[in-house]
Each structure stands twice: as C-alpha cells, then as structure tokens.
Write an enzyme that holds these catalytic residues in place. Structure first.
Site, PDB file in Angstrom:
ATOM      1  N   LYS A 140      10.889  54.815 -23.481  1.00 35.13           N
ATOM      2  CA  LYS A 140      11.196  55.829 -22.468  1.00 35.13           C
ATOM      3  C   LYS A 140      11.364  57.197 -23.129  1.00 35.13           C
ATOM      4  CE  LYS A 140      13.744  52.938 -19.153  1.00 35.13           C
ATOM      5  NZ  LYS A 140      12.865  53.125 -17.982  1.00 35.13           N
ATOM      6  N   ARG A 171      11.597  42.802 -14.035  1.00 36.89           N
ATOM      7  CA  ARG A 171      10.889  41.805 -13.223  1.00 36.89           C
ATOM      8  C   ARG A 171      10.565  40.562 -14.040  1.00 36.89           C
ATOM      9  NH1 ARG A 171       6.465  46.185 -11.734  1.00 36.89           N
ATOM     10  NH2 ARG A 171       8.409  47.361 -11.769  1.00 36.89           N
TER      11      ARG A 171
HETATM   12  N1  BES Z   1      15.377  50.059 -15.630  1.00 34.92           N
HETATM   13  C1  BES Z   1      14.175  50.685 -15.211  1.00 34.92           C
HETATM   14  C2  BES Z   1      14.289  51.267 -13.791  1.00 34.92           C
HETATM   15  C3  BES Z   1      15.279  52.370 -13.589  1.00 34.92           C
HETATM   16  C4  BES Z   1      14.865  53.683 -13.614  1.00 34.92           C
HETATM   17  C5  BES Z   1      16.598  52.084 -13.310  1.00 34.92           C
HETATM   18  C6  BES Z   1      15.778  54.702 -13.395  1.00 34.92           C
HETATM   19  C7  BES Z   1      17.515  53.094 -13.108  1.00 34.92           C
HETATM   20  C8  BES Z   1      17.103  54.399 -13.134  1.00 34.92           C
HETATM   21  C9  BES Z   1      13.017  49.693 -15.221  1.00 34.92           C
HETATM   22  O1  BES Z   1      13.105  48.684 -16.146  1.00 34.92           O
HETATM   23  C10 BES Z   1      11.793  50.483 -15.510  1.00 34.92           C
HETATM   24  O2  BES Z   1      11.708  51.036 -16.556  1.00 34.92           O
HETATM   25  N2  BES Z   1      10.880  50.537 -14.551  1.00 34.92           N
HETATM   26  C11 BES Z   1       9.681  51.280 -14.695  1.00 34.92           C
HETATM   27  C12 BES Z   1       8.557  50.468 -14.113  1.00 34.92           C
HETATM   28  C13 BES Z   1       7.189  50.997 -14.442  1.00 34.92           C
HETATM   29  C14 BES Z   1       6.875  50.789 -15.903  1.00 34.92           C
HETATM   30  C15 BES Z   1       6.199  50.262 -13.580  1.00 34.92           C
HETATM   31  C16 BES Z   1       9.843  52.589 -13.939  1.00 34.92           C
HETATM   32  O3  BES Z   1      10.478  52.618 -12.889  1.00 34.92           O
HETATM   33  O4  BES Z   1       9.343  53.609 -14.435  1.00 34.92           O
HETATM   34 ZN    ZN Z   2      12.333  49.290 -18.064  1.00 39.37          ZN
END
Ligand code: BES
Ligand code: ZN
Ligand code: ZN
Length: 477
Positions: free
Chosen positions: A256, A330
């Site tokens: 990230k 997921r």
């Molecule tokens: N934990 C994150 C989602 C999240 C984002 C929670 C902001 C709380 C605040 C999740 O694991 C994630 O990174 N999701 C990605 C999915 C994408 C790669 C399809 C996302 O939301 O960017």
């Molecule tokens: Zn994630």
C-alpha cells in the site's frame, strides 16, 4: 463510570428544549424565561446537541439547556447524540456528575434508558493507554425519570462497554495486537463469561487445509490463529458471526502507499467486533446458539510472502488465482466461511469485514455495505440497523455479477486483472459467495464505518466499535 436512576435531584441538571417548544422539565426549570427564549432562537434550537449553561443562584446550581432540534425530527439516535453532548460538555467543565432529564422525551421507557446510557458511555471513551497525562474523568450520570428505566440502563451499559472494548482492541498498536494477542483477548472474554473457546494454531491450520489463511500469513513472522467462541451450544437455532482479523494490512507485495497504510492496524475491526459481540451476548443472554469465528493474521512482506500469480487451494478445495496480494481479507474469509458452514452448520452466517476501500466511495462512513443470499434475514438486519443507528445499505448480488470472479487458470481470482475497474464492494461479496454452499449468509463491508478520523457525537476518533450494538440487537431480536 456509572449511570443510575434517581427520582429526585437537587444538583446540576440537563434539560431539553425543542425548536419553539419546551420539554416537560425545561418548563419546570425555566425560572426566568431564558430557556423559552433559547427555544425561539433558530440558530440554537434547530440543531440538536447545542448546549447553553445557566448558573442558578443561590445554590450556584448549573442548568444545561440542551437543544433537541425540531420535535418532528427527534428520534432515538438524537437522544443518544444529545446525551453525548451533555456528557462531553460536563466533563470538559471538570464536573464529576450531572443529572439528566432528557429520557423523558422518548415514549418507550426501555429505549430511552438504553439510548441515554449508550450515548453517554460511548461519547466518553478515549484511547489513553499510551498517554502519560490522562484526561479529565467523569463519574456518574443520574437519570431523572418517573418511569422505571433500570433495564434499559443496564443493557445500554453492557452494550456501550462491549463497544468500547472493541474500540480499544482496534486502537491498540499492531505490533502489540497480533493474532496471538487477539487469541488471548478472546480467551479472556471466554473465561470471564463461561464461553467455549477453541484456538487453532498454525500447525492445526495446516492439518485442516486452511491454505488461504496460511498463504496470507506467509510473509509474516507472527503465527496466524483461527479462534472459535461459542455461547449457549444447546440452543436450537445457531447464528455464526465471522470476523476478518488482519492485525496489520501492509498490502503484501502489492504494498500500500504510505497514506493508505496509516490506519491499517484497524483491519481487524471485524474480528474485534466479534469478540465484543460475544461479550455482550453472554452478559445479556439469548436463547440462540451463537458462534464467533475469527481468522487472524498479518498481511506482510518478506522473501516468503505470497505472490501475485500464485494459485491457492482453499479449505473447500476451490482454487484461487491471486492477482493482488492486497485483496487478502476475502482470502482468509473464504477459509473461515466454508469452515463455519461445514463444521458449525449454522442456520445463518454473518460476516463482518473491513474488506474494501470502495465501500467508502459507495456509502461514506455512514453505512456498512450489506450483501447476501437471503432477503428475509437482510430485511431483519436492516431493522436492527435502524434501531441501533449502526446503519446498513444493501447492494445487489445478482447473477450478472458472478461471472467476473471467474479465473482463466483457476476456479476464481481474488480481483480483476490489469487495474480493470469493477464494483469493488460487490466484487468482494461475489467472491465470498463461492465459499458458501447453501447456508443463509450476510456479508457486511465495514471498511468505512469501523474507523473514524473525526469525532462525531458519540463516535470518537479511531476505532468505532461498529457492529457490536447492531449484531447483538439482531441476534436477540
Ligand atoms: N483492508 C483493505 C480495505 C480497507 C481500505 C479497509 C481502507 C479500511 C480502509 C483491504 O484488504 C484492501 O486492501 N482492499 C483493496 C482491494 C483491491 C486490491 C481490490 C482495496 O480496497 O483497495
Ligand atoms: Zn488489503
Ligand atoms: Zn485488508
């Protein structure tokens, strides 16, 4: 802190006023017409939660005149919010106790005791474990009401304490709140409340074939855990709640960007809510068999980390192509859901997961995304959401959406390839649905509601504890 009911009171007191109308108590306490004047002041009284303090001589007693907004807009959550205003304002003045008459403005006695208590106790929560200088404390709220509010007060206290406990777990630094530590917290709740608990370590997960949890865990130097908590196993009906417990989400090799990583200690908010719900349920009681399931691991990087392009065989034997290592929630839920369906055989599964950033785009931090395969149960959950003001909004999971999760080289893929845009919240749910065979199931995407970057009434900064009051209400309804 304590909340107690009193019949009479002669100290500092909060009384409510509506726009152009006084409450019962406001009339009684309006010695010189000041409160009446305030109720006719548009700026002050149209917006609920405003407070003006009057000093009444000779006893130098303080009267908090609290705006309740327009009478026709007044609802249970306004009562929570106004109670929060009173508590926070009293504390800021250094007061240790105050009485409130606000409950009188809601017709159902149980609910009014509940809402005043919840609003007060939730609003006073602060995460101060690591502050060397602690803030001012408030000790006792006295509720003045002719009716008996004892039950609402007692239940409101349990619900608010469980929510604050969940907030505390979410706010803890990620190097402390590891999967092992989460298991310890679950154990503590189990022992205190006589719950059955099973904790599966890495070796057990290997034997069980929880390959998704293990794949996400590969880059981490902390072991994963699967935690199962059970209340009232002899009951006829079983509800399972499944929580995403990523104790830190770096994104994995699909790392990230820094700003998106700042609050990723909160990626275990679903799991923390499960622990809070199990605490609340066991203290409040219900005739349902309730099972809490938590999949806990970090999502980290190392030479051993899971890679884009990997294919993993899930607990239910479906194969998953990993396109993006940041869509890890997921993956661990896939194992946890199919395990729950196969081993626990509940009548309903509800999962709570900080699954997608896209959920914030769709609904902001006002409502969680709700998707599932059983309309009747979702309608019921919506009612609990409106009652607790932990809102949900349903998104569709039509068959048209199910195609997109298929992979060319495995059964499913965890995201679309090549930055192709997809409806993020729905994609997550459509993926998860592959790991439920026939059980009624609801997925709640709490990515945006479980964390707050600003203080809004009784929702304070940091972990919100979202889901604890909602699901406890739902299970007991
Ligand atoms: N934990 C994150 C989602 C999240 C984002 C929670 C902001 C709380 C605040 C999740 O694991 C994630 O990174 N999701 C990605 C999915 C994408 C790669 C399809 C996302 O939301 O960017
Ligand atoms: Zn994630
Ligand atoms: Zn995540």
């Amino acid at each position: 802190m304590k909340v107690m009911q009193k019949k009479e009171w002669d100290g500092n007191v909060a009384v409510g006023l509506f726009f152009k109308e006084l409450s019962q108590s406001a009339k009684q306490f309006d010695f010189n017409g000041e409160i009446d004047k305030l109720s006719k002041d548009d700026d002050f009284s149209q917006k609920a939660g405003n407070i003006r303090v009057f000093d009444v001589l000779p006893k130098s007693k303080k009267i908090f005149a609290v705006s309740l907004g327009k009478k026709e807009d007044f609802d249970l959550d306004t009562l929570r919010q106004c109670s929060a205003s009173v508590a926070k304002y009293a504390r800021s003045l250094g007061m240790k106790e105050i009485a409130t008459t606000l409950s009188e403005n809601w017709a159902i006695a149980y609910e009014s005791g509940l809402a005043v208590t919840e609003g007060t106790v939730l609003s006073l929560y602060r995460f101060e474990k690591f502050k060397r200088e602690k803030g001012k404390t408030f000790e006792t709220l006295f509720i003045i009401d002719k009716r008996d509010l004892t039950k609402g007060i007692a239940e409101g206290m349990i619900l608010a304490e469980a929510t604050n406990y969940t907030r505390e777990l979410v706010n803890m630094p990620p190097s402390i709140m590891t999967p092992l530590e989460m298991a310890k917290e679950a154990k503590k709740v189990a022992v205190e409340n006589k719950l059955i608990i099973k904790i599966y370590d890495k070796k057990a997960l290997i034997t069980m074939g929880m390959n998704n949890i293990l794949a996400v865990n590969k880059g981490s130097s902390s072991e994963p855990r699967l935690i199962v908590l059970e209340y009232n196993p002899k009951a006829k009906k079983t509800i399972a709640i499944v929580g995403k417990g990523i104790t830190f989400d770096s994104g994995g090799l699909d790392l990230k960007p820094a700003v998106y990583m700042e609050d990723m200690k909160s990626d275990m908010a679903g799991a923390a809510a499960v622990i809070g719900i199990m605490q609340a349920i066991s203290r409040l009681g219900t005739d349902t068999h309730v099972v809490g399931v938590i999949a806990a691991t970090e999502n980290m990087i190392s030479g051993d980390a899971m890679k884009p392009g990997d294919i993993v065989t899930a607990y239910n034997k479906k194969t998953i192509e990993i396109i993006n290592t940041d869509a890890e929630g997921r993956l661990i839920l896939a194992d946890a859901l199919s395990y729950t369906e196969k081993e626990i055989k509940p009548d309903l599964i509800v999962d709570l997961a900080t699954l997608t950033g896209a959920c914030a785009v769709a609904l902001g931090n006002v409502a969680a995304g709700m998707l599932g395969n059983n309309q009747e149960q979702m309608d019921k959950l919506k009612k609990s959401a409106d009652q607790t003001a932990e809102f949900v909004w349903q998104l569709p999971l039509w068959k048209q959406y199910k195609e997109m999760v298929k992979s060319d080289i495995a059964d499913v893929r965890n995201v679309l390839k090549g930055y192709a845009s997809s409806p993020g919240v729905i994609y997550g749910a459509a993926f998860l649905e592959n790991f439920i065979e026939k059980t009624p199931w609801i997925h709640l995407d709490i990515a945006a509601t479980s964390w707050s970057s600003e203080e809004k009434s009784y929702i304070v900064k940091g972990g919100t504890g979202y889901g604890v009051r909602l699901l406890t209400h739902f299970i007991r309804a």
